[in-house]
Design a protein around this motif. Structure first.
Motif, PDB file in Angstrom:
ATOM      1  N   CYS A  26       0.859  -1.187   0.000  1.00  0.00           N
ATOM      2  CA  CYS A  26       0.000   0.000   0.000  1.00  0.00           C
ATOM      3  C   CYS A  26       0.894   1.236   0.000  1.00  0.00           C
ATOM      4  O   CYS A  26       1.801   1.355   0.819  1.00  0.00           O
ATOM      5  CB  CYS A  26      -0.911   0.014   1.227  1.00  0.00           C
ATOM      6  SG  CYS A  26      -2.035   1.428   1.263  1.00  0.00           S
ATOM      7  N   SER A  38      -8.244   2.413   5.203  1.00  0.00           N
ATOM      8  CA  SER A  38      -8.726   1.107   4.745  1.00  0.00           C
ATOM      9  C   SER A  38      -7.948  -0.057   5.358  1.00  0.00           C
ATOM     10  O   SER A  38      -8.388  -1.198   5.284  1.00  0.00           O
ATOM     11  CB  SER A  38      -8.666   1.022   3.220  1.00  0.00           C
ATOM     12  OG  SER A  38      -7.332   1.145   2.778  1.00  0.00           O
ATOM     13  N   HIS A  39      -6.784   0.204   5.988  1.00  0.00           N
ATOM     14  CA  HIS A  39      -5.994  -0.873   6.570  1.00  0.00           C
ATOM     15  C   HIS A  39      -5.883  -0.795   8.092  1.00  0.00           C
ATOM     16  O   HIS A  39      -5.166  -1.579   8.700  1.00  0.00           O
ATOM     17  CB  HIS A  39      -4.583  -0.897   5.955  1.00  0.00           C
ATOM     18  CG  HIS A  39      -4.605  -1.294   4.532  1.00  0.00           C
ATOM     19  ND1 HIS A  39      -4.115  -0.475   3.541  1.00  0.00           N
ATOM     20  CD2 HIS A  39      -5.078  -2.395   3.914  1.00  0.00           C
ATOM     21  CE1 HIS A  39      -4.270  -1.080   2.377  1.00  0.00           C
ATOM     22  NE2 HIS A  39      -4.858  -2.238   2.570  1.00  0.00           N
TER      23      HIS A  39
END
Length: 123
Positions: A26, A38-39
């Motif tokens: 990412c 999102s992580h």
């Protein structure tokens, strides 16, 4: 001084450069955190059982040490393979069933007997 800013010698505060998200592959830039939205960890609980939380506590370690200091024999004697030598400290009523760390709920137990007792509790 704010955590996301750096003071340069003799100069004004400068914002920190963004870093990449800590998730593999990412490349999303992030500031003040390790992961992009999102992580980030979305777990609502620790995922640890009551038993594992209890057995990692200082209270458990102290109670076990104190109880085992006076132990001279296996208190369970559940199997013909019982060695008679207490090697472990066991909760008679497990933490998963609401057992507490009290002297009345502890027993000194050998490994073979502890294995039998654990197998019975999980059945």
């Amino acid at each position: 001084m704010a955590a996301a800013q750096v003071r340069r010698p003799g100069g004004p505060l400068m914002p920190r450069a963004p870093k990449h998200c800590g998730h593999p592959d990412c490349t999303t830039p992030v500031r003040g955190t390790s992961y992009c939205p999102s992580h980030r960890n979305k777990w609502t609980s620790t995922g640890r059982t009551a038993s594992s939380q209890l057995h990692d506590s200082t209270e458990w370690r102290q109670a076990r040490r104190t109880y085992m200091a006076g132990a001279t024999r296996c208190e369970a004697q559940l199997t013909h393979r019982c060695t008679g030598q207490p090697e472990q400290c066991d909760m008679i009523r497990p933490a998963s069933q609401g057992g507490q760390i009290t002297p009345h709920n502890l027993q000194a137990i050998c490994r073979p007997c502890h294995a039998v007792k654990t197998r019975r509790e999980r059945a």
